[in-house]
Design a protein around this motif. Sequence first.
Motif, PDB file in Angstrom:
ATOM      1  N   VAL A  94       7.550   7.419   6.328  1.00 44.16           N
ATOM      2  CA  VAL A  94       8.858   6.760   6.244  1.00 44.16           C
ATOM      3  C   VAL A  94       8.977   5.673   7.307  1.00 44.16           C
ATOM      4  O   VAL A  94       9.553   4.607   7.055  1.00 44.16           O
ATOM      5  CB  VAL A  94       9.988   7.810   6.384  1.00 44.16           C
ATOM      6  N   LEU A  95       8.426   5.920   8.492  1.00 47.32           N
ATOM      7  CA  LEU A  95       8.527   4.952   9.585  1.00 47.32           C
ATOM      8  C   LEU A  95       7.576   3.764   9.454  1.00 47.32           C
ATOM      9  O   LEU A  95       7.798   2.724  10.069  1.00 47.32           O
ATOM     10  CB  LEU A  95       8.257   5.638  10.917  1.00 47.32           C
ATOM     11  N   ARG A  96       6.516   3.900   8.680  1.00 48.49           N
ATOM     12  CA  ARG A  96       5.497   2.844   8.590  1.00 48.49           C
ATOM     13  C   ARG A  96       6.066   1.504   8.101  1.00 48.49           C
ATOM     14  O   ARG A  96       5.776   0.470   8.709  1.00 48.49           O
ATOM     15  CB  ARG A  96       4.355   3.296   7.695  1.00 48.49           C
ATOM     16  N   PRO A  97       6.885   1.457   7.038  1.00 47.66           N
ATOM     17  CA  PRO A  97       7.461   0.148   6.664  1.00 47.66           C
ATOM     18  C   PRO A  97       8.392  -0.411   7.738  1.00 47.66           C
ATOM     19  O   PRO A  97       8.457  -1.630   7.941  1.00 47.66           O
ATOM     20  CB  PRO A  97       8.248   0.445   5.388  1.00 47.66           C
ATOM     21  N   LEU A  98       9.095   0.468   8.441  1.00 47.60           N
ATOM     22  CA  LEU A  98       9.972   0.016   9.518  1.00 47.60           C
ATOM     23  C   LEU A  98       9.161  -0.605  10.651  1.00 47.60           C
ATOM     24  O   LEU A  98       9.568  -1.618  11.223  1.00 47.60           O
ATOM     25  CB  LEU A  98      10.803   1.188  10.041  1.00 47.60           C
ATOM     26  N   LEU A  99       8.021  -0.035  10.950  1.00 44.56           N
ATOM     27  CA  LEU A  99       7.155  -0.597  11.987  1.00 44.56           C
ATOM     28  C   LEU A  99       6.597  -1.951  11.561  1.00 44.56           C
ATOM     29  O   LEU A  99       6.398  -2.838  12.393  1.00 44.56           O
ATOM     30  CB  LEU A  99       6.013   0.360  12.308  1.00 44.56           C
ATOM     31  N   GLY A 100       6.352  -2.119  10.276  1.00 43.32           N
ATOM     32  CA  GLY A 100       5.835  -3.389   9.787  1.00 43.32           C
ATOM     33  C   GLY A 100       6.875  -4.487   9.779  1.00 43.32           C
ATOM     34  O   GLY A 100       6.562  -5.654  10.016  1.00 43.32           O
ATOM     35  N   THR A 101       8.121  -4.137   9.513  1.00 41.15           N
ATOM     36  CA  THR A 101       9.163  -5.164   9.448  1.00 41.15           C
ATOM     37  C   THR A 101       9.651  -5.584  10.829  1.00 41.15           C
ATOM     38  O   THR A 101      10.207  -6.665  10.975  1.00 41.15           O
ATOM     39  CB  THR A 101      10.370  -4.677   8.629  1.00 41.15           C
ATOM     40  N   THR A 102       9.458  -4.761  11.828  1.00 39.75           N
ATOM     41  CA  THR A 102       9.917  -5.112  13.171  1.00 39.75           C
ATOM     42  C   THR A 102       8.810  -5.765  13.998  1.00 39.75           C
ATOM     43  O   THR A 102       8.954  -5.924  15.197  1.00 39.75           O
ATOM     44  CB  THR A 102      10.439  -3.867  13.911  1.00 39.75           C
TER      45      THR A 102
END
Length: 64
Positions: free
Chosen positions: A28-36
């Motif tokens: 779940v956190l992987r896309p958030l890490l990519g967008t930030t």
Amino acid sequence: MGPTVDIAGVQVSSFVIDAGLAVLTLLVLRPLLGTTFVQKRVWNVPLAEFGILICLAGFYVFLL
């Protein structure tokens, strides 16, 4: 949680459940890490993700 959990008649270690929760949280956190743009600031992305996974697994072991 106890040392083992009975799921549909199969004895599963509670650490396996904690590690599974950690993997799901990391997914779940992987896309958030990519967008930030964290991935551009980290030297070794797989190593950083592994570190986050270990921290999440420890957190779930402590929490549950």
